[in-house]
Design an enzyme around this catalytic site. Structure first.
Site, PDB file in Angstrom:
ATOM      1  N   LYS A 194       0.822  -1.214   0.000  1.00 37.91           N
ATOM      2  CA  LYS A 194       0.000   0.000   0.000  1.00 37.91           C
ATOM      3  C   LYS A 194       0.859   1.267   0.000  1.00 37.91           C
ATOM      4  CE  LYS A 194      -2.933  -0.149   3.298  1.00 37.91           C
ATOM      5  NZ  LYS A 194      -2.322   0.733   4.302  1.00 37.91           N
TER       6      LYS A 194
ATOM      7  N   THR B  39       4.014   1.481  -0.940  1.00 37.84           N
ATOM      8  CA  THR B  39       4.723   1.511  -2.224  1.00 37.84           C
ATOM      9  C   THR B  39       3.817   2.046  -3.329  1.00 37.84           C
ATOM     10  OG1 THR B  39       5.961  -0.433  -1.492  1.00 37.84           O
ATOM     11  CG2 THR B  39       6.078   0.098  -3.824  1.00 37.84           C
TER      12      THR B  39
ATOM     13  N   ARG C 171       2.315   7.917   7.007  1.00 42.58           N
ATOM     14  CA  ARG C 171       2.668   7.843   8.419  1.00 42.58           C
ATOM     15  C   ARG C 171       4.166   7.625   8.617  1.00 42.58           C
ATOM     16  NH1 ARG C 171      -0.838   3.198  10.969  1.00 42.58           N
ATOM     17  NH2 ARG C 171      -0.554   2.280   8.909  1.00 42.58           N
TER      18      ARG C 171
ATOM     19  N   LYS D 126       8.556  -6.782  10.437  1.00 37.80           N
ATOM     20  CA  LYS D 126       7.880  -6.141   9.320  1.00 37.80           C
ATOM     21  C   LYS D 126       8.826  -5.321   8.442  1.00 37.80           C
ATOM     22  CE  LYS D 126       3.936  -3.053   8.404  1.00 37.80           C
ATOM     23  NZ  LYS D 126       4.655  -1.958   7.762  1.00 37.80           N
TER      24      LYS D 126
ATOM     25  N   ALA E 212      -3.365   1.286  13.676  1.00 37.54           N
ATOM     26  CA  ALA E 212      -4.530   1.247  12.790  1.00 37.54           C
ATOM     27  C   ALA E 212      -5.643   0.359  13.329  1.00 37.54           C
ATOM     28  CB  ALA E 212      -4.119   0.769  11.403  1.00 37.54           C
TER      29      ALA E 212
ATOM     30  N   PHE F 140      -4.111  -0.493   6.879  1.00 36.85           N
ATOM     31  CA  PHE F 140      -4.769  -1.782   6.620  1.00 36.85           C
ATOM     32  C   PHE F 140      -5.779  -1.666   5.474  1.00 36.85           C
ATOM     33  CE2 PHE F 140      -3.768  -2.678  11.317  1.00 36.85           C
ATOM     34  CZ  PHE F 140      -2.574  -3.262  11.000  1.00 36.85           C
TER      35      PHE F 140
ATOM     36  N   PHE G  16       3.154  -8.501  -9.386  1.00 36.77           N
ATOM     37  CA  PHE G  16       4.396  -9.211  -9.113  1.00 36.77           C
ATOM     38  C   PHE G  16       4.814  -9.972 -10.373  1.00 36.77           C
ATOM     39  CE2 PHE G  16       2.667  -8.313  -5.024  1.00 36.77           C
ATOM     40  CZ  PHE G  16       3.738  -8.225  -4.146  1.00 36.77           C
TER      41      PHE G  16
ATOM     42  N   TRP H  57       6.937  -0.720  -8.077  1.00 40.39           N
ATOM     43  CA  TRP H  57       8.064  -1.201  -7.269  1.00 40.39           C
ATOM     44  C   TRP H  57       9.303  -1.381  -8.149  1.00 40.39           C
ATOM     45  CZ3 TRP H  57      11.379  -5.372  -6.941  1.00 40.39           C
ATOM     46  CH2 TRP H  57      12.068  -5.522  -5.722  1.00 40.39           C
TER      47      TRP H  57
END
Length: 578
Positions: free
Chosen positions: A71, A73, A95, A106, A287, A315, A403, A432
């Site tokens: 999200k 990215t 954020r 993460k 979140a 999220f 991807f 990406w």
């Protein structure tokens, strides 16, 4: 392929003064923190108040896997495409991440590949000290609370009056205000404080949360001025007295000092994307127990400096986007023009019943192979999320974060189903790997959607009862058949209604891994009821948060934490951040 950190370190970073000039900010508007980041003074809001607002775009997602679906990215890639590819005056608002996950499992949250915020090291580490300010302000309130209880136990009413204090009669069993630290430390979740004698305070059970779970962080993300910040901090309810009356930070006399500690933190932080478009990185509330959005004030400044503002909510649309609309947009008064819904083929296959994604483990092989049957089943989750966004009257564009293992047939299937579900368009994006160029088609679709009619509306009014708000969210957003309230929750409904908190919005605390309260229920669960085990009040932030399950506010480190790969070479160059 180079790592995210290698890409970031090889980028040509533009001095922050030049980034500021591109959007009409003068050097006097800034508080520089080195060459490549700066805070923006709050008086900019008043100076630019007559400028028209930018088009306002929120980036959200389907129900994610534990790995996330890209999200941030996508947010950065879309902004780069709007700016460097299509020549639009654009601002990104995201954020600031906690350092806990950065050193845990993460990784950081600066984006990734060729769509990220730079300098990556600054972004993911100490940055401008905002999280430290939140932690110190929060812990000052905790210390004030324990100290007051200790002194009231040993001093008479007359002795308290001599130093201009009145007895607060704090109930130690009512305290919900833990201390905080910006490290993942499971051993500190539950502790005993006050050991070692009377001078060390009242012995009681307490614990630590991670700093971004603090209500002070939620307040930072919603305050719109220093005056508003002071009032919100003063309203924080830390405990109750033995008669059940709330004890606030103002009652303790600590709110003014907390505001002083937060003074600079309220100014938004200016950075840049890999392609030199401006970005605000400001605030990082949880979140689930909080609203999971970047700061209100960053968005309010950005919409006056740009023609398009791309902001991100935490999220999926059932959590971060719902709170973005019903909580943040009420505070800012900003009206969204478009929602970008991030989806991945791998996540949709999982929602169809194929494979199991576990954070820290390799992607299951079956999720990387073409399987149209499971993908089509899983697209029910995409349909549900598009429907959630459309309820608010805002056009939706689906961004298929592509991807290398995704096939053309899979992409076309997702695209067809998304449009059939009511999305204006559904576009594969390769930001990406290719940066803004890889998101050009997505950017063009977003521009078109922003020009469509928008009939934005809140999901519920604030003047209806607490239960009616909860049930509206449960049935219309999550798809529950109804709501069940445990005894603690029933008691809180009455208590908060009696205290006048019933006019606050709801900030539902539930798992992000399912539309339901149960993380194991994938796709679009049917035939279930939402259990509310308790309801808590963030009066300073300005919302109630019903608990729909166990919410861990202090993460723990995994078996092999990310910090094991992070180091610095003999030249001071950081290695291993992700």
């Amino acid at each position: 392929m180079k790592t995210d950190l290698q890409i970031a370190q090889e980028a040509e970073i533009v001095p922050i003064l030049d980034i500021a000039k591109k959007v009409g900010l003068a050097e006097s508007d800034l508080e520089p923190y080195g060459w490549y980041k700066a805070k923006v003074h709050l008086d900019v809001v008043e100076r630019l108040k007559d400028k028209p607002n930018a088009k306002y775009i929120d980036v959200t997602a389907i129900t994610p896997t534990p790995l996330g679906e890209g999200k941030t990215t996508t947010t950065v890639g879309l902004s780069q495409a709007l700016g460097s590819q299509l020549g639009k005056n654009v601002f990104t608002c995201i954020r600031q991440p906690s350092m806990g996950p950065t050193f845990g499992i993460k990784g950081g949250a600066a984006g990734g590949g060729y769509s990220q915020i730079i300098p990556m090291e600054d972004f993911n580490l100490h940055f401008t000290g905002d999280i430290h300010a939140v932690g110190v302000a929060h812990n000052l309130a905790a210390a004030a609370l324990d100290s007051r209880m200790m002194h009231e136990r040993r001093l008479s009413d007359r002795a308290l009056e001599r130093v201009d204090l009145k007895r607060l009669d704090i109930d130690p069993y009512s305290i919900l205000w833990n201390r905080v630290v910006d490290v993942e430390d499971a051993a500190m979740r539950e502790i005993i404080s006050g050991l070692g004698g009377k001078r060390n305070g009242v012995i009681r059970e307490t614990g630590y949360d991670i700093t971004v779970a603090s209500e002070v962080m939620a307040i930072l993300a919603l305050a719109t001025s220093w005056k508003d910040l002071r009032e919100r901090l003063g309203r924080i309810t830390l405990a109750t007295d033995n008669s059940g009356n709330p004890i606030t930070a103002d009652d303790l006399g600590v709110a003014g000092a907390m505001t002083v500690l937060m003074r600079d933190a309220l100014m938004p932080n200016l950075m840049q994307t890999l392609e030199g478009t401006p970005a605000f990185v400001h605030a990082g509330p949880f979140a689930n127990i909080a609203h999971g959005n970047s700061s209100a004030i960053a968005d309010q400044v950005a919409v006056k400096l740009a023609d398009y503002v791309v902001t991100e909510s935490g999220f999926g649309s059932d959590i971060g986007m719902e709170k973005f609309f019903n909580i943040k947009c009420r505070v800012t008064g900003l009206i969204p023009n478009c929602v970008v819904m991030v989806a991945t083929v791998r996540a949709l296959k999982m929602h169809g019943g194929l494979g199991r994604v576990v954070a820290g483990k390799p992607m299951p092989e079956e999720l990387t192979q073409e399987n149209l049957e499971y993908l089509e089943k899983g697209c029910a989750n995409l349909r549900a999320h598009v429907a959630i966004a459309r309820q608010f009257g805002v056009p939706v564009v689906v961004a298929i974060n592509r991807f290398t293992t995704d096939t053309d047939k899979e992409i076309e299937l997702v695209r067809r189903i998304a449009i059939d579900a009511g999305a204006e368009d559904a576009v594969p994006s390769e930001h990406w790997a290719k940066g803004g160029a890889g998101a050009r088609d997505l950017a063009e679709a977003v521009l078109a959607a922003c020009d469509k009619p928008s009939d934005f509306k809140f999901l519920y009014p604030l003047d209806i009862p607490i239960k009616e708000k909860i049930e509206t969210i449960a049935t219309q957003v999550y798809g529950a058949d109804g709501v069940d309230y445990l005894p603690d929750a029933e008691a809180k409904v009455k208590q908060y209604t009696d205290l006048g908190y019933d006019n606050l919005p709801m900030c539902m605390a539930k798992t992000h891994l399912s539309l339901s309260h149960d993380p194991s229920l994938k796709g679009v669960p049917k035939g279930w009821r939402l259990p509310i085990r308790d309801i808590r009040a963030s009066v300073g932030a300005g919302f109630l948060y019903p608990l729909c399950g166990e919410m861990k506010t202090m993460p723990g480190l995994p078996r092999r934490p990310a910090f094991m790969d992070i180091d610095m070479d003999e030249n001071g160059v950081i290695r291993g951040l992700s």
